[in-house]
Design a protein around this motif. Structure first.
Motif, PDB file in Angstrom:
ATOM      1  N   ASP A  49       0.831  -1.195   0.000  1.00 30.63           N
ATOM      2  CA  ASP A  49       0.000   0.000   0.000  1.00 30.63           C
ATOM      3  C   ASP A  49       0.874   1.257   0.000  1.00 30.63           C
ATOM      4  OD1 ASP A  49      -2.260  -1.633   0.250  1.00 30.63           O
ATOM      5  OD2 ASP A  49      -2.093  -1.631   2.441  1.00 30.63           O
ATOM      6  N   ILE A  50       0.316   2.324  -0.516  1.00 31.75           N
ATOM      7  CA  ILE A  50       0.988   3.614  -0.454  1.00 31.75           C
ATOM      8  C   ILE A  50       0.702   4.255   0.898  1.00 31.75           C
ATOM      9  CG2 ILE A  50       1.047   5.962  -1.377  1.00 31.75           C
ATOM     10  CD1 ILE A  50       2.469   3.986  -3.128  1.00 31.75           C
ATOM     11  N   VAL A  51       1.746   4.714   1.554  1.00 32.49           N
ATOM     12  CA  VAL A  51       1.615   5.406   2.831  1.00 32.49           C
ATOM     13  C   VAL A  51       1.800   6.898   2.573  1.00 32.49           C
ATOM     14  CG1 VAL A  51       2.549   5.663   5.155  1.00 32.49           C
ATOM     15  CG2 VAL A  51       2.512   3.403   4.065  1.00 32.49           C
ATOM     16  N   GLU A  52       0.831   7.668   2.974  1.00 31.24           N
ATOM     17  CA  GLU A  52       0.905   9.119   2.799  1.00 31.24           C
ATOM     18  C   GLU A  52       1.625   9.745   3.991  1.00 31.24           C
ATOM     19  OE1 GLU A  52      -3.091  10.399   2.291  1.00 31.24           O
ATOM     20  OE2 GLU A  52      -3.320   9.495   0.304  1.00 31.24           O
ATOM     21  N   ILE A  53       2.504  10.714   3.692  1.00 29.93           N
ATOM     22  CA  ILE A  53       3.307  11.360   4.723  1.00 29.93           C
ATOM     23  C   ILE A  53       2.875  12.814   4.836  1.00 29.93           C
ATOM     24  CG2 ILE A  53       5.641  11.936   5.498  1.00 29.93           C
ATOM     25  CD1 ILE A  53       5.063   8.917   5.356  1.00 29.93           C
ATOM     26  N   ALA A  54       2.629  13.262   6.060  1.00 29.93           N
ATOM     27  CA  ALA A  54       2.251  14.652   6.319  1.00 29.93           C
ATOM     28  C   ALA A  54       3.146  15.224   7.408  1.00 29.93           C
ATOM     29  CB  ALA A  54       0.786  14.745   6.720  1.00 29.93           C
ATOM     30  N   VAL A  55       3.339  16.530   7.357  1.00 30.61           N
ATOM     31  CA  VAL A  55       4.200  17.223   8.315  1.00 30.61           C
ATOM     32  C   VAL A  55       3.375  18.219   9.105  1.00 30.61           C
ATOM     33  CG1 VAL A  55       6.231  18.696   8.612  1.00 30.61           C
ATOM     34  CG2 VAL A  55       6.184  16.974   6.787  1.00 30.61           C
ATOM     35  N   GLY A  56       3.566  18.218  10.435  1.00 30.53           N
ATOM     36  CA  GLY A  56       2.920  19.177  11.305  1.00 30.53           C
ATOM     37  C   GLY A  56       3.899  19.691  12.342  1.00 30.53           C
ATOM     38  N   GLY A  57       3.376  20.385  13.334  1.00 34.92           N
ATOM     39  CA  GLY A  57       4.222  20.955  14.367  1.00 34.92           C
ATOM     40  C   GLY A  57       4.574  22.400  14.066  1.00 34.92           C
ATOM     41  N   SER A  58       5.126  23.081  15.055  1.00 34.57           N
ATOM     42  CA  SER A  58       5.409  24.509  14.912  1.00 34.57           C
ATOM     43  C   SER A  58       6.460  24.811  13.863  1.00 34.57           C
ATOM     44  CB  SER A  58       5.844  25.076  16.258  1.00 34.57           C
ATOM     45  OG  SER A  58       7.064  24.480  16.696  1.00 34.57           O
ATOM     46  N   LEU A  59       7.331  23.855  13.571  1.00 29.84           N
ATOM     47  CA  LEU A  59       8.393  24.073  12.596  1.00 29.84           C
ATOM     48  C   LEU A  59       8.047  23.526  11.210  1.00 29.84           C
ATOM     49  CD1 LEU A  59      11.495  23.271  14.834  1.00 29.84           C
ATOM     50  CD2 LEU A  59      10.657  25.518  14.142  1.00 29.84           C
ATOM     51  N   ALA A  60       6.806  23.128  11.020  1.00 29.75           N
ATOM     52  CA  ALA A  60       6.391  22.530   9.745  1.00 29.75           C
ATOM     53  C   ALA A  60       6.719  23.385   8.524  1.00 29.75           C
ATOM     54  CB  ALA A  60       4.896  22.212   9.783  1.00 29.75           C
ATOM     55  N   PRO A  61       6.597  24.722   8.586  1.00 30.27           N
ATOM     56  CA  PRO A  61       6.903  25.523   7.386  1.00 30.27           C
ATOM     57  C   PRO A  61       8.354  25.406   6.918  1.00 30.27           C
ATOM     58  CG  PRO A  61       5.622  26.813   8.954  1.00 30.27           C
ATOM     59  CD  PRO A  61       6.035  25.567   9.661  1.00 30.27           C
ATOM     60  N   TYR A  62       9.222  24.913   7.774  1.00 27.55           N
ATOM     61  CA  TYR A  62      10.647  24.820   7.435  1.00 27.55           C
ATOM     62  C   TYR A  62      11.064  23.416   7.007  1.00 27.55           C
ATOM     63  CZ  TYR A  62      10.520  29.125  10.188  1.00 27.55           C
ATOM     64  OH  TYR A  62      10.203  30.378  10.678  1.00 27.55           O
TER      65      TYR A  62
END
Length: 537
Positions: A49-62
């Motif tokens: 299966d394809i696993v989708e990756i997401a980024v969060g947290g206060s430093l996510a824009p970097y």
């Protein structure tokens, strides 16, 4: 359900070897690039299966996340290697960093590594921040959190002059391009930006096709920048392509230029391949068959080098340029090297001459570049250092694929302690078999067809569409450059003695004495950051 676990950037994932450098927090300066890794797995039986990756947290824009690709390392250590390697038997290692396009498939039988980059800037908020990586597989998600303390101090730009030799024929062959067309310049520009974004600020410049790593009588594809014309025995030169090359290099962050060697490698006996427009058409006028100290080549250089000097001074870059005579001359090459040097030196009297040599010719050169495998304890102050395939004993720093990343990272501390002004390595993107008998695919052969330890000959992969893909080793190398800059900042806030004492208290000495545990080396940088924070209050 996906599983995630965070690791130090100094971990290197190898199938069959359990990683040990778990890590959930660290610190960085403003403007710095910080790295950590995530091991992605699954609690359930393997499914494609394809696993989708997401980024969060206060430093996510970097944050940028890339997939770590495993590459082969067939010849990965000399038989007499020291004890600071990863494995005598492993033949596959995580190294290439590929963009994530639409998700990730979990590997079967090996860790799926994610390389997480936090690219800071001088305006990023100081204090505690975090990065949250979330993996979603068929609607089921799992997350992991990594904490980063951003120190309220800006990492200074590196003042180290650093070169990793750029090989233009590799891009020509891999992408099927004609040199110095608009399309070729575009691809070269992307790779140059990759280099300068990793602290490599001096660019190897092929006035003529470089006489490097070429078997006697062989030729590498023509990539010369200077257009040469010969008529009635007299020479003239067109520097328009070189002019564009310099302009684009500067636009892409290059600060210094080193010109391709004026004689052949390992002896200085013959001439580089030089093509010219003559009465007979476009033909080779110098090469293996012509002596580097022969009358005709001397006549050529006597015309060419003064013309180049005029161009460089008019261009305003002469003070940022250096010349090479021959690479790695041995003691029995000294007489030939000196004869070539003695003729060339007066023609380029306003420029530095630099060559990689730990023995022959050191007394002649403005900048002798010393092999880390043979560097003396005491330096005179004008030397640079380099490493290549010979630096594999006694724990000296290097970045072979089969070496733990600590051996790559510690170079920054060593460069700081030594006080050297420059560093050289020969293979940014050498995509040939040893001695350039034929081109190779770097995703298939990482050891120059079995002649160099895997990873010696390049640190960047040719990705899709002419895009460079960093290696894990290149990112760790840049971390070392950043470590040196952080130490320079600490020195400016306290003293040279204070910064050196911090390193020596942690067991770091020149050139091969340092803690070989990744946690200890990472902790050195944490202590440097803490000292910077304390000094800035």
């Amino acid at each position: 359900m996906p599983t995630l676990k965070t690791y130090s950037s100094l971990e290197k994932f190898v199938p069959g070897i359990e990683p040990t450098l778990e890590e959930s927090k660290g610190s960085m300066l403003k403007g710095e690039r910080y790295h950590f890794q995530v091991a992605l797995g699954s609690e359930t039986e393997y499914k494609p299966d394809i696993v989708e990756i997401a980024v969060g947290g206060s430093l996510a824009p970097y944050v940028t996340v890339r997939r770590e690709l495993y590459v082969p390392a067939v010849f990965n250590a000399y038989p007499d290697h020291d004890d600071l390697i990863i494995s005598e038997t492993a033949k596959v290692f995580a190294d290439a960093l590929a963009p994530i396009e639409g998700g990730v498939q979990i590997n079967r039988g090996a860790i799926t590594g994610l390389w997480v980059t936090v690219q800071g800037n001088k305006d990023m908020p100081a204090g505690n921040g975090d990065v949250i990586i979330t993996a979603t597989q068929k609607g089921v998600s799992a997350s992991v959190r990594y904490e980063i303390d951003v120190v309220d101090a800006v990492l200074p730009k590196s003042d180290l002059i650093c070169t990793n030799w750029f090989h233009y024929d590799g891009l020509k062959e891999y992408y099927g391009l004609m040199p110095w067309t608009d399309e070729f310049f575009e691809v070269v520009g992307k790779f140059v930006r990759c280099a300068t974004s990793h602290g490599i600020n001096m660019l190897y410049t092929p006035l003529f096709t470089p006489p490097l790593d070429t078997h006697i009588g062989g030729e590498r594809p023509d990539v010369q920048l200077v257009v040469v014309r010969r008529k009635n025995g007299e020479y003239s030169f067109d520097f328009s392509i070189l002019n564009r090359f310099i302009d684009e290099a500067i636009a892409n962050g290059v600060g210094y230029f080193e010109f391709s060697h004026l004689t052949t490698q390992w002896g200085a006996k013959a001439c580089p391949k030089i093509m010219a427009h003559t009465e007979n058409g476009y033909e080779k006028i110098f090469g293996w068959e012509t002596s580097s100290t022969g009358d005709e080549y001397k006549k050529f250089l006597a015309a060419f080098l003064p013309a180049l000097d005029v161009f460089l001074k008019a261009k305003g870059v002469a003070g940022k340029c250096a010349f090479h005579i021959s690479d790695e001359p041995a003691p029995d090459h000294y007489a030939q090297f000196k004869e070539a040097f003695d003729f060339i030196r007066p023609l380029i009297k306003d420029y530095n001459v630099m060559d990689a040599t730990s023995e022959a010719g050191r007394d002649l050169l403005d900048i002798p570049v010393m092999d880390l495998a043979h560097v003396p304890e005491k330096l005179n102050g004008n030397e640079w250092v380099y490493y290549c395939c010979s630096a594999y004993l006694n724990h000296v720093p290097n970045r072979f694929i089969n070496m733990p990343s600590v051996r790559n990272r510690v170079l920054g501390d060593m460069l700081y302690l030594s006080g050297v002004k420059g560093f050289l390595q020969w293979g940014f993107n050498f995509y040939n078999a040893c001695l350039s008998y034929f081109p190779i695919n770097p995703f298939v052969s990482t050891d120059a067809n079995g002649l160099f330890p895997a990873g010696d000959s390049f640190v960047v992969y040719p990705g899709k569409g002419g895009e460079p893909w960093d290696s894990l080793r290149l990112e760790v190398f840049f971390d070392a450059i950043q470590d040196r800059s952080a130490l320079k900042l600490l020195e400016s806030l306290t003293s040279r003695e204070s910064a050196e004492k911090l390193l020596r208290d942690e067991g770091v000495e020149i050139w091969n004495v340092y803690p070989t545990d990744g946690r200890a080396v990472k902790n050195i940088r944490e202590k440097v950051n803490a000292a910077i924070a304390a000094a800035g209050k």
